[in-house]
Design a protein around this motif. Structure first.
Motif, mmCIF file in Angstrom:
data_model
loop_
_atom_site.group_PDB
_atom_site.id
_atom_site.type_symbol
_atom_site.label_atom_id
_atom_site.label_comp_id
_atom_site.label_asym_id
_atom_site.label_seq_id
_atom_site.Cartn_x
_atom_site.Cartn_y
_atom_site.Cartn_z
ATOM 1 N N MET A 1 0.846 -1.204 0.000
ATOM 2 C CA MET A 1 0.000 0.000 0.000
ATOM 3 C C MET A 1 0.879 1.251 0.000
ATOM 4 S SD MET A 1 -2.838 -1.215 2.813
ATOM 5 C CE MET A 1 -4.027 0.051 2.389
ATOM 6 N N ASN A 2 0.569 2.201 -0.860
ATOM 7 C CA ASN A 2 1.361 3.413 -0.983
ATOM 8 C C ASN A 2 0.824 4.500 -0.048
ATOM 9 O OD1 ASN A 2 3.055 2.369 -3.017
ATOM 10 N ND2 ASN A 2 1.492 2.792 -4.563
ATOM 11 N N TYR A 3 1.627 4.871 0.917
ATOM 12 C CA TYR A 3 1.257 5.927 1.847
ATOM 13 C C TYR A 3 1.923 7.238 1.435
ATOM 14 C CZ TYR A 3 -0.593 2.297 4.934
ATOM 15 O OH TYR A 3 -1.318 1.270 5.463
ATOM 16 N N ILE A 4 1.329 8.342 1.866
ATOM 17 C CA ILE A 4 1.861 9.657 1.548
ATOM 18 C C ILE A 4 3.087 9.917 2.409
ATOM 19 C CG2 ILE A 4 1.368 12.126 1.503
ATOM 20 C CD1 ILE A 4 -1.611 11.375 1.217
ATOM 21 N N GLN A 5 4.203 10.230 1.775
ATOM 22 C CA GLN A 5 5.456 10.403 2.488
ATOM 23 C C GLN A 5 5.864 11.873 2.561
ATOM 24 O OE1 GLN A 5 8.315 7.845 0.571
ATOM 25 N NE2 GLN A 5 7.475 5.979 1.497
ATOM 26 N N ARG A 6 6.615 12.162 3.586
ATOM 27 C CA ARG A 6 7.143 13.508 3.790
ATOM 28 C C ARG A 6 8.009 13.924 2.591
ATOM 29 N NH1 ARG A 6 11.102 15.045 8.898
ATOM 30 N NH2 ARG A 6 11.543 17.218 8.300
ATOM 31 N N GLY A 7 7.848 15.168 2.153
ATOM 32 C CA GLY A 7 8.645 15.683 1.045
ATOM 33 C C GLY A 7 7.943 15.668 -0.289
ATOM 34 N N THR A 8 6.802 14.955 -0.375
ATOM 35 C CA THR A 8 6.074 14.886 -1.638
ATOM 36 C C THR A 8 5.086 16.041 -1.752
ATOM 37 O OG1 THR A 8 4.323 13.492 -0.695
ATOM 38 C CG2 THR A 8 6.258 12.370 -1.634
ATOM 39 N N HIS A 9 4.632 16.316 -2.994
ATOM 40 C CA HIS A 9 3.650 17.375 -3.217
ATOM 41 C C HIS A 9 2.328 17.046 -2.515
ATOM 42 C CE1 HIS A 9 1.397 20.512 -5.284
ATOM 43 N NE2 HIS A 9 0.500 19.603 -5.640
ATOM 44 N N THR A 10 1.941 15.780 -2.543
ATOM 45 C CA THR A 10 0.686 15.375 -1.905
ATOM 46 C C THR A 10 0.747 15.601 -0.398
ATOM 47 O OG1 THR A 10 0.399 13.677 -3.602
ATOM 48 C CG2 THR A 10 -0.964 13.483 -1.648
ATOM 49 N N PHE A 11 1.889 15.304 0.198
ATOM 50 C CA PHE A 11 2.071 15.533 1.634
ATOM 51 C C PHE A 11 1.872 17.014 1.952
ATOM 52 C CE2 PHE A 11 4.724 16.322 5.404
ATOM 53 C CZ PHE A 11 4.310 15.298 6.250
ATOM 54 N N LYS A 12 2.392 17.867 1.080
ATOM 55 C CA LYS A 12 2.260 19.309 1.272
ATOM 56 C C LYS A 12 0.795 19.733 1.182
ATOM 57 C CE LYS A 12 3.855 23.732 -0.646
ATOM 58 N NZ LYS A 12 4.680 24.371 -1.714
ATOM 59 N N MET A 13 0.060 19.200 0.196
ATOM 60 C CA MET A 13 -1.341 19.568 0.026
ATOM 61 C C MET A 13 -2.194 19.111 1.217
ATOM 62 S SD MET A 13 -1.762 21.319 -2.754
ATOM 63 C CE MET A 13 -0.217 22.090 -2.238
ATOM 64 N N VAL A 14 -1.901 17.916 1.717
ATOM 65 C CA VAL A 14 -2.624 17.410 2.885
ATOM 66 C C VAL A 14 -2.418 18.346 4.072
ATOM 67 C CG1 VAL A 14 -2.683 15.573 4.623
ATOM 68 C CG2 VAL A 14 -2.649 14.986 2.207
ATOM 69 N N ASN A 15 -1.168 18.746 4.296
ATOM 70 C CA ASN A 15 -0.870 19.580 5.451
ATOM 71 C C ASN A 15 -1.467 20.981 5.330
ATOM 72 O OD1 ASN A 15 0.663 17.815 7.146
ATOM 73 N ND2 ASN A 15 2.322 17.926 5.670
ATOM 74 N N ILE A 16 -1.447 21.545 4.109
ATOM 75 C CA ILE A 16 -2.045 22.867 3.916
ATOM 76 C C ILE A 16 -3.560 22.798 4.151
ATOM 77 C CG2 ILE A 16 -2.577 24.663 2.215
ATOM 78 C CD1 ILE A 16 0.150 24.123 0.948
ATOM 79 N N ALA A 17 -4.187 21.767 3.598
ATOM 80 C CA ALA A 17 -5.637 21.618 3.737
ATOM 81 C C ALA A 17 -6.047 21.450 5.199
ATOM 82 C CB ALA A 17 -6.122 20.425 2.918
ATOM 83 N N LEU A 18 -5.360 20.556 5.909
ATOM 84 C CA LEU A 18 -5.724 20.319 7.302
ATOM 85 C C LEU A 18 -5.320 21.492 8.196
ATOM 86 C CD1 LEU A 18 -5.050 16.510 7.687
ATOM 87 C CD2 LEU A 18 -7.238 17.701 7.656
ATOM 88 N N PHE A 19 -4.286 22.207 7.796
ATOM 89 C CA PHE A 19 -3.931 23.442 8.501
ATOM 90 C C PHE A 19 -5.088 24.440 8.387
ATOM 91 C CE2 PHE A 19 -2.098 27.616 9.028
ATOM 92 C CZ PHE A 19 -1.152 27.457 10.027
ATOM 93 N N ALA A 20 -5.612 24.599 7.157
ATOM 94 C CA ALA A 20 -6.740 25.515 6.936
ATOM 95 C C ALA A 20 -7.975 25.052 7.695
ATOM 96 C CB ALA A 20 -7.051 25.619 5.441
#
Length: 403
Positions: A1-20
């Motif tokens: 299973m592919n999990y979202i890893q630190r340093g990827t664009h998807t990781f950044k989008m997840v963090n921005i969204a949940l930050f908001a």
């Protein structure tokens, strides 16, 4: 299973969204906290009664999260979180027009119900989608969004109340939150590891209560209850303390006291990363001792030392919450959203009960009464974490991420 890893664009989008999303939720939730002295004046009530504008919201939030977490097991993580954010933002705008205290409380209860979706589900979303080695940082960034939201909501409401009124302040917070909701909806990736369940109330209820059988979960729930009771007790009544002689600060200056939340933004991320490296039990214990230290420093009559004490307390609180909430998602072996919602149920129940009970201590014994209550709660929390550590080492030895 592919999990979202630190340093990827998807990781950044997840963090921005949940930050908001975290900013939205906690700006709305805590926006009335610095307004308690104004609410006392306008509606001619006591400080303890005025705290119901917070306690009613947090207890409604606590109960509703049990339902929201279960609903997300059926309808999905992102839809439940998105609806929660949009509805609560609209309600925040409507709350600003409350003509009396009873209607204000009713609106705040409705806000508590609608706010439940994000905090009940966000931790489960991260636990399912983020790589375990990156989870501490992701959880810390999410908690930092919570802290900045809480800080921003309090500062904005304090300033706008001084220049206009608390009605204008709450309406403005609602508008900002609505914009944050749209950002969240547009950039948060859909769940890839979520597996929906059928809507079967009996099975959902059984799986909810089975969480108490998981080793260590109950101790984390109790720690969250006590820790949040400490946090709300301090911030509910520090405004009354600082607006009274000999400090006599204005509403705006009291609002800016909450800028110390910045240290919480830092500690939740940094201590979360250290917990991934050195173990959650050790770092949670350190966080509680920091809370204890900061609380005792606030007893000093010097304004600068009192603020330093608040900052140290805040650092420890957000570190402890980040570590504890992340630990729940890893200890839970099934229905992680329900486990997270149970933790947050206890967490916000602690807010409601502690925030109101400490009002009686403040009325009777002043600031020393509030500090005494916080110290007792923190010492009990330390004892619980010691017990939690022994359970974790014995029962969870096979998973180093859990210890």
């Amino acid at each position: 299973m592919n999990y979202i890893q630190r340093g990827t664009h998807t990781f950044k989008m997840v963090n921005i969204a949940l930050f908001a999303g975290g900013f939205n939720t906690f700006a709305i939730l805590w926006g009335t906290q610095p307004l308690l002295p104004e609410i006392v004046k306008e509606f001619h009530i006591s400080p303890a009664v005025s705290s119901l504008s917070l306690s009613s919201t947090t207890i409604a939030l606590a109960v509703s999260m049990l339902i929201a977490g279960s609903l997300s097991e059926v309808f999905g993580r992102k839809p439940v979180m998105t609806i929660s954010l949009i509805v609560s933002s609209i309600l925040s705008i409507l709350t600003a027009f409350s003509p009396n205290f009873h209607l204000l409380i009713l609106c705040r209860i409705l806000q508590g119900i609608s706010l439940a979706g994000l905090p009940a589900v966000a931790m489960a979303y991260l636990g399912e989608e983020i790589d375990p080695k990156s989870l501490g940082m992701a959880m810390g960034l999410y908690i930092s969004g919570n802290s900045i939201g809480g800080m921003g909501g309090r500062i904005i409401s304090g300033i706008l109340t001084d220049y206009f009124s608390w009605h204008v302040a709450l309406a403005f917070i609602g508008i900002i939150s609505l914009l944050a909701s749209l950002i969240f909806w547009s950039i948060l990736p859909k769940s890839t590891h979520f597996k929906p369940r059928k809507f079967e109330i009996k099975k959902l209820a059984i799986s909810l209560f089975v969480q108490f059988k998981e080793p260590g979960l109950l101790y984390l729930f109790l720690t969250g209850f006590l820790l949040m009771g400490c946090f709300v007790s301090l911030y509910n009544y520090i405004g009354f303390e600082l607006m009274a002689p000999p400090y006599s600060l204005s509403q705006t200056l009291v609002g800016f006291i909450f800028i110390v939340y910045i240290v919480g933004t830092f500690s939740s991320t940094w201590m979360g990363m250290l917990a991934d490296q050195y173990g959650k039990r050790k770092l949670l214990m350190v966080s509680l001792f920091i809370v204890l230290l900061g609380t005792c420093i606030t007893l000093n009559s010097s304004l600068s030392l009192k603020i330093i004490g608040i900052a140290i307390f805040t650092y420890g609180f957000f570190a402890g919450h980040s570590i504890g909430s992340g630990w729940v998602g890893q200890i839970a072996t099934h229905d992680k959203a329900q486990a997270s919602s149970l933790y947050l149920f206890f967490y916000y129940a602690g807010s409601s009960i502690g925030g109101t009970v400490s009002g009686a201590y403040y009325s009777s014994f002043g600031w020393h009464g509030v500090v005494s209550m916080i110290v007792v709660h923190t010492i009990i929390s330390i004892i619980i974490v010691i017990r939690l550590g022994s359970i974790s080492i014995r029962a969870l030895r096979h998973s180093p991420h859990r210890i």
